[in-house]
Design a protein around this motif. Structure first.
Motif, PDB file in Angstrom:
ATOM      1  N   GLN A   1       0.828  -1.194   0.000  1.00  0.00           N
ATOM      2  CA  GLN A   1       0.000   0.000   0.000  1.00  0.00           C
ATOM      3  C   GLN A   1       0.869   1.253   0.000  1.00  0.00           C
ATOM      4  N   GLY A   2       0.259   2.366  -0.379  1.00  0.00           N
ATOM      5  CA  GLY A   2       0.974   3.629  -0.534  1.00  0.00           C
ATOM      6  C   GLY A   2       0.622   4.233  -1.878  1.00  0.00           C
ATOM      7  N   THR A   3       1.349   5.288  -2.257  1.00  0.00           N
ATOM      8  CA  THR A   3       1.105   5.938  -3.554  1.00  0.00           C
ATOM      9  C   THR A   3       2.442   6.392  -4.116  1.00  0.00           C
ATOM     10  N   ASP A   4       2.979   5.643  -5.061  1.00  0.00           N
ATOM     11  CA  ASP A   4       4.271   5.949  -5.675  1.00  0.00           C
ATOM     12  C   ASP A   4       4.025   6.425  -7.104  1.00  0.00           C
ATOM     13  N   ILE A   5       3.778   7.724  -7.265  1.00  0.00           N
ATOM     14  CA  ILE A   5       3.442   8.290  -8.571  1.00  0.00           C
ATOM     15  C   ILE A   5       4.650   8.272  -9.498  1.00  0.00           C
ATOM     16  N   ALA A   6       5.841   8.527  -8.979  1.00  0.00           N
ATOM     17  CA  ALA A   6       7.042   8.598  -9.815  1.00  0.00           C
ATOM     18  C   ALA A   6       7.297   7.258 -10.523  1.00  0.00           C
TER      19      ALA A   6
ATOM     20  N   LEU B   1      -5.611  13.778 -13.293  1.00  0.00           N
ATOM     21  CA  LEU B   1      -7.027  13.782 -12.930  1.00  0.00           C
ATOM     22  C   LEU B   1      -7.110  13.592 -11.421  1.00  0.00           C
ATOM     23  N   GLY B   2      -7.365  14.674 -10.710  1.00  0.00           N
ATOM     24  CA  GLY B   2      -7.490  14.608  -9.261  1.00  0.00           C
ATOM     25  C   GLY B   2      -8.904  14.239  -8.872  1.00  0.00           C
ATOM     26  N   ILE B   3      -9.070  13.102  -8.225  1.00  0.00           N
ATOM     27  CA  ILE B   3     -10.406  12.595  -7.909  1.00  0.00           C
ATOM     28  C   ILE B   3     -10.623  12.630  -6.403  1.00  0.00           C
ATOM     29  N   GLY B   4     -11.769  13.134  -5.993  1.00  0.00           N
ATOM     30  CA  GLY B   4     -12.082  13.262  -4.576  1.00  0.00           C
ATOM     31  C   GLY B   4     -12.409  14.703  -4.227  1.00  0.00           C
TER      32      GLY B   4
ATOM     33  N   ASP C   1      -3.078  20.926  -4.691  1.00  0.00           N
ATOM     34  CA  ASP C   1      -1.846  21.695  -4.938  1.00  0.00           C
ATOM     35  C   ASP C   1      -0.771  20.802  -5.551  1.00  0.00           C
ATOM     36  N   MET C   2      -0.610  19.618  -4.990  1.00  0.00           N
ATOM     37  CA  MET C   2       0.401  18.726  -5.538  1.00  0.00           C
ATOM     38  C   MET C   2       0.024  18.272  -6.951  1.00  0.00           C
ATOM     39  N   CYS C   3      -1.252  18.041  -7.209  1.00  0.00           N
ATOM     40  CA  CYS C   3      -1.702  17.644  -8.546  1.00  0.00           C
ATOM     41  C   CYS C   3      -1.381  18.724  -9.567  1.00  0.00           C
ATOM     42  N   ARG C   4      -1.620  19.977  -9.208  1.00  0.00           N
ATOM     43  CA  ARG C   4      -1.325  21.076 -10.135  1.00  0.00           C
ATOM     44  C   ARG C   4       0.176  21.181 -10.401  1.00  0.00           C
ATOM     45  N   GLU C   5       0.981  20.969  -9.378  1.00  0.00           N
ATOM     46  CA  GLU C   5       2.436  21.051  -9.557  1.00  0.00           C
ATOM     47  C   GLU C   5       2.940  19.945 -10.496  1.00  0.00           C
TER      48      GLU C   5
ATOM     49  N   LEU D   1      -2.783  10.456 -15.566  1.00  0.00           N
ATOM     50  CA  LEU D   1      -2.572   9.964 -14.206  1.00  0.00           C
ATOM     51  C   LEU D   1      -3.824  10.249 -13.383  1.00  0.00           C
ATOM     52  N   ILE D   2      -4.455   9.214 -12.858  1.00  0.00           N
ATOM     53  CA  ILE D   2      -5.643   9.350 -12.016  1.00  0.00           C
ATOM     54  C   ILE D   2      -5.229   9.074 -10.575  1.00  0.00           C
ATOM     55  N   THR D   3      -5.425  10.046  -9.708  1.00  0.00           N
ATOM     56  CA  THR D   3      -4.950   9.924  -8.330  1.00  0.00           C
ATOM     57  C   THR D   3      -5.777  10.815  -7.418  1.00  0.00           C
ATOM     58  N   ASP D   4      -5.679  10.539  -6.124  1.00  0.00           N
ATOM     59  CA  ASP D   4      -6.299  11.435  -5.136  1.00  0.00           C
ATOM     60  C   ASP D   4      -5.268  12.400  -4.547  1.00  0.00           C
ATOM     61  N   GLY D   5      -4.066  12.399  -5.138  1.00  0.00           N
ATOM     62  CA  GLY D   5      -3.081  13.411  -4.767  1.00  0.00           C
ATOM     63  C   GLY D   5      -2.246  13.091  -3.570  1.00  0.00           C
ATOM     64  N   GLU D   6      -2.240  11.866  -3.093  1.00  0.00           N
ATOM     65  CA  GLU D   6      -1.429  11.497  -1.935  1.00  0.00           C
ATOM     66  C   GLU D   6      -0.175  10.781  -2.431  1.00  0.00           C
ATOM     67  N   ASP D   7       0.934  11.500  -2.551  1.00  0.00           N
ATOM     68  CA  ASP D   7       2.197  10.912  -3.006  1.00  0.00           C
ATOM     69  C   ASP D   7       3.060  10.628  -1.788  1.00  0.00           C
ATOM     70  N   HIS D   8       3.190   9.348  -1.447  1.00  0.00           N
ATOM     71  CA  HIS D   8       3.925   8.960  -0.240  1.00  0.00           C
ATOM     72  C   HIS D   8       5.411   8.782  -0.478  1.00  0.00           C
ATOM     73  N   GLU D   9       5.834   8.682  -1.736  1.00  0.00           N
ATOM     74  CA  GLU D   9       7.231   8.379  -2.040  1.00  0.00           C
ATOM     75  C   GLU D   9       8.005   9.599  -2.534  1.00  0.00           C
ATOM     76  N   GLY D  10       7.316  10.626  -3.051  1.00  0.00           N
ATOM     77  CA  GLY D  10       7.988  11.810  -3.568  1.00  0.00           C
ATOM     78  C   GLY D  10       8.542  11.601  -4.969  1.00  0.00           C
ATOM     79  N   GLN D  11       9.251  12.612  -5.488  1.00  0.00           N
ATOM     80  CA  GLN D  11       9.915  12.582  -6.795  1.00  0.00           C
ATOM     81  C   GLN D  11       8.926  12.498  -7.968  1.00  0.00           C
ATOM     82  N   ALA D  12       7.656  12.786  -7.716  1.00  0.00           N
ATOM     83  CA  ALA D  12       6.665  12.754  -8.799  1.00  0.00           C
ATOM     84  C   ALA D  12       6.910  13.885  -9.786  1.00  0.00           C
ATOM     85  N   MET D  13       7.236  15.070  -9.286  1.00  0.00           N
ATOM     86  CA  MET D  13       7.468  16.216 -10.182  1.00  0.00           C
ATOM     87  C   MET D  13       8.713  15.998 -11.040  1.00  0.00           C
ATOM     88  N   GLN D  14       9.746  15.365 -10.483  1.00  0.00           N
ATOM     89  CA  GLN D  14      10.944  15.077 -11.281  1.00  0.00           C
ATOM     90  C   GLN D  14      10.618  14.099 -12.408  1.00  0.00           C
TER      91      GLN D  14
END
Length: 566
Positions: free
Chosen positions: A168-173, A223-226, A256-260, A195-208
């Motif tokens: 479990q977690g959210t590793d967008i990168a 696509l920020g859902i919720g 905010d994280m989704c927009r970034e 990318l469909i997500t609720d914006g909870e990035d637990h691992e970081g480095q998504a913007m990179q």
């Protein structure tokens, strides 16, 4: 590249040296007989009209004709003919979050179910595009490689659930990096990551990761859902997820994280709520993207070369016919010429008969299909269609071969084409029946029902199709999420209205029957109270037996059989 389609006939070339040996033995015996008859030199002077070399030339000309005829039977082929289907489209990799937070119900029916509806509707708007699917949570993997098979794509989307990934977690990168590796090498086609997500990035480095995708020309849409207010996360036992202190965990959308991430990936952030605005915005953004030309090889074939061999054989045969062993008058020459022309005509007919027709390709494909060689059977059916594109039998069997190879979208397309060009209503019904089977297997009940209805219009006596239609209608009512996306609620309402109208119609008919019974003259002997109760108990028992048979039929595996080859 050169090859023989039927190389087994080349073994007949062994007849050439065998016939040469027979001729050699025959000439040897002839010379021995001439010596016994008289002086060979004296006999040669007496037969001055006979040529010494012409018989040998005629023999070897016939040998050459025989050899060429055998080569024709082996069907020489040279070069290749490649058929390509050029399409304009983009490549899109959908990365969907399947962590437990996606089970929150601040978006109806839930974040994950809403995501499935979005993806299915997006596929419905695709035409000549390719799509792939990546699921991620604490880890990520490719659920479906990039493909143009939209029916299979929907099937994979419907099977998404949080149990696919244990971590479990959210590793967008990781999801973005994996999507980047899944694209084809085509530089002309526009590429996008959705990318469909609720914006909870637990691992970081998504913007990179999004920035790296942008540098390679890939746009990243988020696509920020919720909702920002958040909602609790339901668990399988009916309770809500709690933290170590026992407090209920609230999952909130991090806009905010989704927009970034969207800005870093040169894409667009779209908020998904209970309206259809997100779907419309995403469709507009996809349309704006570059449409690259994607070429798909349909099949390759070899060009037949037996025609050239046949022409050479005819020329040799004509020369052999006109070449005489002794001098003759012109009248005899004309007769011989006619004989040679007749032989040449027979050879032309044999050459034409050797040419493959669309029916012969279909027969060959049927043999390969029965042997389980579905890919080779598909090639033969496509060869038949290159000869006659309106061959309904080739189209239908091509659909069956594609279905055996899990190419469901190709199968449905060929069944549709077969139904359009077929004039026999029974065969037309078979094609629509198979379309319904495929759609029902993919839980696309709306199209399955329409296909079954069309099959019954052409063949009203098909009880199996009627059974599948009733079963599909029942499954559509029982499975709210099957085959319609956001339109299911409207379809269910329409079905309820139809059922209400049918019930009213049945009630009116029952009222008429009751009225008719009331208007009938009274019987001499009225029914006793005991007889009335006995009949009522029998009716109740009969209704119970009917319900039990219905439940037992529904519990059995659905009857979805495919028709055999035509």
């Amino acid at each position: 590249m050169f090859r023989f389609e039927n190389p087994i006939f080349l073994y007949l070339l062994l007849l050439i040296p065998l016939l040469a040996l027979v001729r050699f033995m025959s000439l040897r015996n002839r010379k021995a007989k001439i010596k016994r008859f008289g002086d060979p030199a004296l006999l040669a002077e007496m037969m001055s009209g006979v040529s010494k070399y012409r018989p040998a030339v005629k023999f070897w000309l016939l040998q050459g004709v025989l050899a060429l005829f055998i080569v024709m039977m082996a069907r020489p082929q040279f070069g290749s003919r490649i058929h390509r289907e050029k399409r304009q489209g983009i490549e899109a990799m959908i990365c969907v979050d399947i962590s437990n937070s996606m089970l929150a119900e601040d978006v109806v029916p839930s974040r994950l179910e809403k995501s499935k509806m979005l993806m299915e509707n997006l596929v419905d708007h695709f035409d000549n595009d390719k799509i792939g699917l990546v699921v991620y949570a604490g880890d990520a993997f490719v659920q479906m490689p990039i493909t143009a098979d939209y029916i299979s794509a929907k099937m994979f989307m419907q099977n998404i659930n949080p149990s696919l990934i244990a971590a479990q977690g959210t590793d967008i990168a990781t999801a973005i990096d994996l999507a980047m590796k899944s694209f084809t090498s085509d530089e002309k086609a526009g590429k996008a990551i959705i990318l469909i997500t609720d914006g909870e990035d637990h691992e970081g480095q998504a913007m990179q990761a999004a920035q790296a995708a942008k540098e390679k020309g890939v746009r990243v849409f988020i696509l920020g859902i919720g909702t920002t207010k958040g909602a609790p996360i339901p668990m399988p036992d009916g309770r809500y997820l709690t933290d170590r202190s026992g407090e209920t965990v609230m999952s909130r959308l991090n806009e905010d994280m989704c927009r970034e991430i969207a800005a870093a990936g040169s894409g667009t952030y779209i908020h998904v709520d209970n309206t259809s605005n997100a779907q419309e915005m995403l469709d507009e953004e996809i349309v704006k993207m570059q449409k690259g030309e994607v070429a798909t090889v349909v099949y390759s074939d070899y060009d037949e070369q037996f025609q050239a061999v046949g022409i050479i054989a005819m020329l040799l045969l004509i020369i052999e016919t006109l070449l005489l062993e002794r001098r003759r008058n012109w009248q005899n020459r004309i007769k011989l010429f006619r004989r040679g022309a007749s032989v040449a005509l027979l050879l032309i007919v044999a050459t034409a008969a050797n040419a493959q027709t669309d029916r012969q390709y279909v027969r060959m494909g049927n043999q390969l299909y029965r042997q389980g060689k579905f890919d080779k059977a598909e090639l033969e059916y496509k060869k038949a269609l290159s000869k006659n594109e309106n061959n309904s039998q080739a189209l239908y069997n091509l659909g069956l071969a594609a279905l055996q190879q899990k190419k469901d979208s190709d199968a449905v397309e060929n069944f549709n084409k077969a139904a359009k060009v077929e004039t026999n209503p029974i065969r037309k019904a078979m094609a629509y029946h198979n379309i319904g089977v495929v759609m029902q297997a993919h839980q696309d009940y709306n199209q399955a029902i329409e296909a079954y209805k069309e099959a019954l219009r052409n063949n009203p006596k098909d009880d199996e199709t009627r059974y599948n239609l009733a079963l599909c209608q029942r499954q559509k009512k029982d499975n709210k999420g099957g085959g319609g996306g956001q339109n299911n609620q409207q379809d269910n309402k329409q079905d309820q209205n139809k059922d209400q109208k049918q019930d009213q119609k049945q009630d009116n008919q029952q009222d008429k029957q009751d009225n008719q019974q009331q208007n009938q003259p009274p019987r001499d002997n009225q029914m006793s109270k005991e007889n009335a109760e006995r009949l009522l108990d029998a009716a109740v028992q009969q209704e119970k037996n009917t319900q039990e048979r219905l439940q037992k039929a529904l519990q059995q595996s659905p009857r979805r059989s495919l028709e055999k080859n035509w």
